[in-house]
Design an enzyme around this catalytic site. Structure first.
Site: not given
Ligand SMILES: *Cc1c(COP(=O)(O)O)cnc(C)c1O
Length: 393
Positions: A89, A111, A377
């Site tokens: 993020k 938000e 992610s």
């Molecule tokens: C917030 C988050 C997501 C989901 O958000 P996307 O906008 O779909 O990427 C996925 N993985 C992690 C580790 C997150 O913190």
């Protein structure tokens, strides 16, 4: 045919800017400036330098040897879990705060649901010395106490959203209200590839560093910059958009999007938007969203807070509608088991969101020569209490 946004702000039939008139000046200011400003060499230099020295990029592309052996294919993990703050993020919040500064904005609002985007925003506001106000549903403030504490330590003010279900969509409504009331000095940092045009495209561009790096890294490791498959979980869709971005228009790369089925797609407790959603408007964009017969947005459910969103970004709605991406939904149970499996097999404790993406390995057959990239992610530190409760650790 291109799967990128067109000049009107649409991906196929999805996207656009369905906003109240009072929001128009803010969104229009952004639309007119985002491409111009982000193309300036001084912007790109500052963005690249912060991604390198502050976020820790490039993140490695790791060949997962034990997983590859078990599934008899070549599995690479893109290590977004190693980014500062623990997930992808921050790539986006750095980009947007640099844009906000160049637009002369002094006050940042955001938000947040689980608090991950709130923390990533509070982090870059501290970095730049800008005022930061994060709207968060009252219920989420109670559920996500560690992230609330982090935001406060970073100097942000966390304002509770007291209306509706007191969760993410209500926090978003509060942030939009604030922006309408403070159009001149305030910049709204949205946390995923959602919202009115130009947000989905802008956020996708900031996150696209992921697939840019994957190409360079695969060229070095495999002698071919394109994988056979790229797999990512989709909440709003920003980590997925980043992982797909430079492969979107190259159909030799197969794209797999993983949604949260929660307790099961047909259980009534799910966040599988492509399976359950219909075309509608949410947060200023026309996309797929989960709604009742009379068009009210239904409460999504997933054990992972980051996938617990009733819509998907318009890019993903179009990837689904055109068949460019294959959508697979994965239950809480499958994802949680993968959280444990990845920890034990590779020494990597994933965010529960990311764990969903790995469960595709049990659903699809890959060839021994296939190069499969899974976007890891985020890391699982934030989810430790959920893991503890679930597995009685
Ligand atoms: C917030 C988050 C997501 C989901 O958000 P996307 O906008 O779909 O990427 C996925 N993985 C992690 C580790 C997150 O913190």
């Amino acid at each position: 045919m291109s799967y990128h946004v067109n000049e009107k702000g649409y991906y196929g039939e999805f996207g656009g800017a369905y906003i109240p008139e009072m929001l128009y000046p803010n969104v229009e200011e952004l639309r007119q400036n985002y491409l111009k400003i982000t193309a300036e060499p001084s912007f790109q230099e500052e963005f690249d330098a912060l991604l390198k020295d502050y976020v820790g990029r490039p993140t490695p592309l790791y060949f997962a040897e034990r997983l590859s052996a078990e599934y008899n294919t070549k599995i690479y993990l893109k290590r977004e879990d190693l980014c500062h703050t623990g997930a992808h993020k921050v790539n986006n919040t750095i980009g947007q705060i640099l844009l906000a500064k160049r637009l002369g904005k002094t006050r940042i609002i955001a938000e947040t649901g689980a608090g991950q985007h709130g923390v990533a925003t509070a982090t870059v506001c501290a970095l730049m010395g800008l005022q930061c106000i994060v709207y968060m549903g009252e219920i989420d403030i109670k559920r996500q106490a560690p992230n609330v504490a982090r935001m406060k330590m970073l100097g942000a003010e966390v304002r509770p959203a007291l209306s509706g279900s007191r969760t993410l969509k209500d926090a978003t409504n509060e942030a939009i209200r604030d922006w309408i009331n403070n159009p001149v000095d305030t910049y709204y940092i949205i946390g995923s590839v959602v919202g009115p045009h130009p947000y989905p495209d802008m956020v996708a561009r900031f996150q696209s560093v992921t697939s840019k790096e994957i190409k360079e890294q695969l060229l070095e490791k495999e002698g071919n910059e394109n994988p056979d498959y790229v797999i990512a979980c989709v909440g709003g869709g920003s980590n997925a958009a980043g992982a797909y971005y430079h492969f979107l228009d190259d159909e030799s790369v197969k794209i797999i999007a993983v949604e949260a089925a929660g307790l099961g797609v047909d259980s009534g407790e799910s966040a599988a938007t492509s399976a359950l959603g219909k075309v509608g408007v949410i947060h200023g964009s026309k996309t797929l969203l989960m709604q009742s017969l009379d068009g009210q947005i239904t409460e999504p459910y997933s054990i992972s807070a980051g996938l617990d969103y009733p819509g998907v970004g318009p890019m993903h709605a179009n990837l689904f509608a055109t068949g460019r991406a294959e959508f697979i939904s994965i239950t809480d149970e499958q994802a949680m088991n993968w959280g444990l499996k990845l920890s034990k097999m590779e020494g990597l404790i994933p965010a529960i969101e990311s764990a969903h993406a790995f469960a595709v390995l049990d659903q699809k057959q890959f060839k021994p020569t296939d190069v499969v990239v899974i976007n890891l992610s985020g890391r699982g530190d934030k989810d430790l209490n959920t893991y503890i409760d679930y597995f009685k650790l």
